[in-house]
Scaffold this motif. Sequence first.
Motif, PDB file in Angstrom:
ATOM      1  N   ASP A  79       0.867  -1.221  -0.127  1.00  0.00           N
ATOM      2  CA  ASP A  79      -0.165   0.103   0.094  1.00  0.00           C
ATOM      3  C   ASP A  79       1.012   1.210  -0.057  1.00  0.00           C
ATOM      4  O   ASP A  79       0.693   2.177  -0.679  1.00  0.00           O
ATOM      5  N   THR A  80       1.824   1.246   0.644  1.00  0.00           N
ATOM      6  CA  THR A  80       2.735   2.466   0.704  1.00  0.00           C
ATOM      7  C   THR A  80       3.610   2.645  -0.637  1.00  0.00           C
ATOM      8  O   THR A  80       3.555   3.624  -1.095  1.00  0.00           O
ATOM      9  N   LEU A  81       3.711   1.493  -1.231  1.00  0.00           N
ATOM     10  CA  LEU A  81       4.408   1.561  -2.663  1.00  0.00           C
ATOM     11  C   LEU A  81       3.462   2.201  -3.519  1.00  0.00           C
ATOM     12  O   LEU A  81       4.047   3.089  -4.303  1.00  0.00           O
ATOM     13  N   LEU A  82       2.195   1.927  -3.428  1.00  0.00           N
ATOM     14  CA  LEU A  82       1.127   2.423  -4.478  1.00  0.00           C
ATOM     15  C   LEU A  82       0.874   3.843  -4.100  1.00  0.00           C
ATOM     16  O   LEU A  82       0.784   4.502  -4.880  1.00  0.00           O
ATOM     17  N   THR A  83       0.968   3.988  -2.692  1.00  0.00           N
ATOM     18  CA  THR A  83       0.730   5.597  -2.370  1.00  0.00           C
ATOM     19  C   THR A  83       2.214   6.568  -2.980  1.00  0.00           C
ATOM     20  O   THR A  83       1.720   7.546  -3.466  1.00  0.00           O
ATOM     21  N   LEU A  84       3.078   6.101  -2.710  1.00  0.00           N
ATOM     22  CA  LEU A  84       4.341   6.684  -3.441  1.00  0.00           C
ATOM     23  C   LEU A  84       4.217   6.717  -4.819  1.00  0.00           C
ATOM     24  O   LEU A  84       4.537   7.976  -5.288  1.00  0.00           O
ATOM     25  N   ALA A  85       3.763   5.861  -5.523  1.00  0.00           N
ATOM     26  CA  ALA A  85       3.283   6.154  -7.004  1.00  0.00           C
ATOM     27  C   ALA A  85       2.493   7.335  -7.338  1.00  0.00           C
ATOM     28  O   ALA A  85       2.925   8.105  -8.144  1.00  0.00           O
ATOM     29  N   GLY A  86       1.541   7.143  -6.492  1.00  0.00           N
ATOM     30  CA  GLY A  86       0.342   8.057  -7.052  1.00  0.00           C
ATOM     31  C   GLY A  86       0.904   9.563  -6.610  1.00  0.00           C
ATOM     32  O   GLY A  86       0.502  10.350  -7.202  1.00  0.00           O
ATOM     33  N   GLU A  87       1.722   9.663  -5.561  1.00  0.00           N
ATOM     34  CA  GLU A  87       2.309  10.882  -5.111  1.00  0.00           C
ATOM     35  C   GLU A  87       3.171  11.480  -6.250  1.00  0.00           C
ATOM     36  O   GLU A  87       3.449  12.454  -6.657  1.00  0.00           O
ATOM     37  N   HIS A  88       3.729  10.643  -7.154  1.00  0.00           N
ATOM     38  CA  HIS A  88       4.651  11.113  -8.221  1.00  0.00           C
ATOM     39  C   HIS A  88       3.864  10.862  -9.932  1.00  0.00           C
ATOM     40  O   HIS A  88       4.459  10.984 -10.826  1.00  0.00           O
ATOM     41  N   GLY A  89       2.489  10.707  -9.591  1.00  0.00           N
ATOM     42  CA  GLY A  89       1.632  10.580 -10.861  1.00  0.00           C
ATOM     43  C   GLY A  89       2.086   9.470 -11.569  1.00  0.00           C
ATOM     44  O   GLY A  89       1.705   9.293 -13.105  1.00  0.00           O
ATOM     45  N   VAL A  90       2.255   8.399 -10.850  1.00  0.00           N
ATOM     46  CA  VAL A  90       2.624   7.229 -11.639  1.00  0.00           C
ATOM     47  C   VAL A  90       1.349   6.062 -11.421  1.00  0.00           C
ATOM     48  O   VAL A  90       0.851   5.951 -10.234  1.00  0.00           O
ATOM     49  N   ARG A  91       1.216   5.468 -12.487  1.00  0.00           N
ATOM     50  CA  ARG A  91       0.104   4.524 -12.328  1.00  0.00           C
ATOM     51  C   ARG A  91       0.511   3.233 -12.855  1.00  0.00           C
ATOM     52  O   ARG A  91       1.599   3.059 -13.449  1.00  0.00           O
ATOM     53  N   LEU A  92      -0.177   2.281 -12.270  1.00  0.00           N
ATOM     54  CA  LEU A  92      -0.046   0.729 -12.310  1.00  0.00           C
ATOM     55  C   LEU A  92      -0.648   0.088 -13.661  1.00  0.00           C
ATOM     56  O   LEU A  92      -2.083   0.291 -13.639  1.00  0.00           O
ATOM     57  N   VAL A  93      -0.271  -0.262 -14.641  1.00  0.00           N
ATOM     58  CA  VAL A  93      -0.665  -1.085 -15.628  1.00  0.00           C
ATOM     59  C   VAL A  93      -0.351  -2.588 -15.501  1.00  0.00           C
ATOM     60  O   VAL A  93       0.678  -3.011 -15.558  1.00  0.00           O
ATOM     61  N   LEU A  94      -1.787  -3.293 -15.547  1.00  0.00           N
ATOM     62  CA  LEU A  94      -1.771  -4.793 -15.491  1.00  0.00           C
ATOM     63  C   LEU A  94      -1.916  -5.569 -16.927  1.00  0.00           C
ATOM     64  O   LEU A  94      -2.574  -5.100 -17.597  1.00  0.00           O
ATOM     65  N   PRO A  95      -1.502  -6.635 -17.014  1.00  0.00           N
ATOM     66  CA  PRO A  95      -1.899  -7.573 -18.029  1.00  0.00           C
ATOM     67  C   PRO A  95      -3.416  -7.694 -17.978  1.00  0.00           C
ATOM     68  O   PRO A  95      -4.225  -7.971 -16.834  1.00  0.00           O
ATOM     69  N   GLY A  96      -3.847  -7.345 -19.312  1.00  0.00           N
ATOM     70  CA  GLY A  96      -5.596  -7.636 -19.211  1.00  0.00           C
ATOM     71  C   GLY A  96      -6.106  -5.963 -19.040  1.00  0.00           C
ATOM     72  O   GLY A  96      -7.331  -5.945 -19.437  1.00  0.00           O
ATOM     73  N   ASP A  97      -5.367  -4.873 -18.653  1.00  0.00           N
ATOM     74  CA  ASP A  97      -5.903  -3.498 -18.747  1.00  0.00           C
ATOM     75  C   ASP A  97      -5.979  -3.184 -20.001  1.00  0.00           C
ATOM     76  O   ASP A  97      -5.308  -3.438 -20.837  1.00  0.00           O
ATOM     77  N   PRO A  98      -6.959  -2.305 -20.303  1.00  0.00           N
ATOM     78  CA  PRO A  98      -6.983  -1.513 -21.562  1.00  0.00           C
ATOM     79  C   PRO A  98      -5.893  -1.023 -22.003  1.00  0.00           C
ATOM     80  O   PRO A  98      -5.531  -0.669 -23.334  1.00  0.00           O
ATOM     81  N   GLU A  99      -4.956  -0.272 -21.011  1.00  0.00           N
ATOM     82  CA  GLU A  99      -3.638   0.053 -21.598  1.00  0.00           C
ATOM     83  C   GLU A  99      -2.540  -0.801 -21.711  1.00  0.00           C
ATOM     84  O   GLU A  99      -1.468  -0.161 -22.312  1.00  0.00           O
TER      85      GLU A  99
END
Length: 393
Positions: A79-99
């Motif tokens: 959760d801390t990892l994802l929060t840090l990513a969000g603070e830097h405008g970074v999103r997570l893209v997964l296999p199967g996602d539209p992106e």
Amino acid sequence: MSPDDSATSEDAVARAALTAVAEPGDPAMGGLLAARSPAEVWSALRAGAPLGAPPGCRDEAFRTRLPRWRARARAIDADTLLTLAGEHGVRLVLPGDPEWPSQLDPLAERRPYALWVRGAHDLRNACLRSVSMVGSRAASGYGLHVAAELSYSLAGRGWSVVSGGAYGIDGAAHRGALAGGAATVVVLACGLDISYPRGHERLFAEAAARGVLVSEYPPGTPPTRRSFLVRNRLIAALTPGTVVVEAGARSGAMNTAAHARELCRVLMAVPGPVTSALSVGCHRLLRDCQAVCVTDASDVVEQVGPIGADPGGGEGVRLEEDLLDDTAKRVLAALPSRGSAGVAGIAAGSGLDPESALRRLGLLAAAGYAERAGAGWRRRTPAGEGPGDRVRG
């Protein structure tokens, strides 16, 4: 659950954490994710539960990895990892996602567990009509000129450029694409909150504003010598073809070329002076590896463009609107000619769910009808037409 299905939030958190646990492209972890859900793998590592070696992975090799993965898993707060990513405008893209760029799937067990992405552009759409361009960091004036000119001309034909963000040929390729008005994709060997090399901090900011940055490494991860070699397979896999502008006999560009050959992608090389050590690799690719000799953007598009593409045209491939299916026509009709509209608004206007609308937008972008504009989308106006004109081939 198949790893290709849209992930649940639990699997998304697990994949985010696994990018910090295992080295990218590790076939042992890739094998585990092919056999089990990400949440199951993550939970087992955190709890120290038994995990058998996946098919094709030697037990001894797997046993050496497992203690290291478990130790890292215990130290990670996802959760801390994802929060840090969000603070830097970074999103997570997964296999199967539209992106998610499906052209990464042939990497099989070496496919990324997830991708960290930053930028205004959609990664999948940016790669639909793209070319990889790589070469020497210590590039010559000749190499820098060729890389910038090739990228600029490709951008004018509606092609984006993928490269690694390094000094030399990479930087010239990114700048040429941006100058030509196209998106550029920067594949980094570190976390997206780190500008490496530091001298390209402004270039990365511009690429994020008008293109996209991508990495397999979570925020906070510094680059290593090995991480540059590992990321090269992504540069080769994201596009239908790779152009090597300058390369020594042993170089990262030659490593990227090897991945392109392994993936059966088009391999191209620019010839250079026979007296230049920086062109030895290119000449070897032309002589021994069946690389195609290219000298301008028309040569490149001829190799990677769909049948029927006009190598000399300024708009690339463009379908007649009458050839679009009814769903694509509805999405096209919902696109504004001025300003931009978000995916949710376009979906509502076309009677689709957001995911279906996004997929159609990607196809329309590939066909030359749509483009990203700020945080949304708009109809692409061909050269010579006014914003209110009907978009035709």
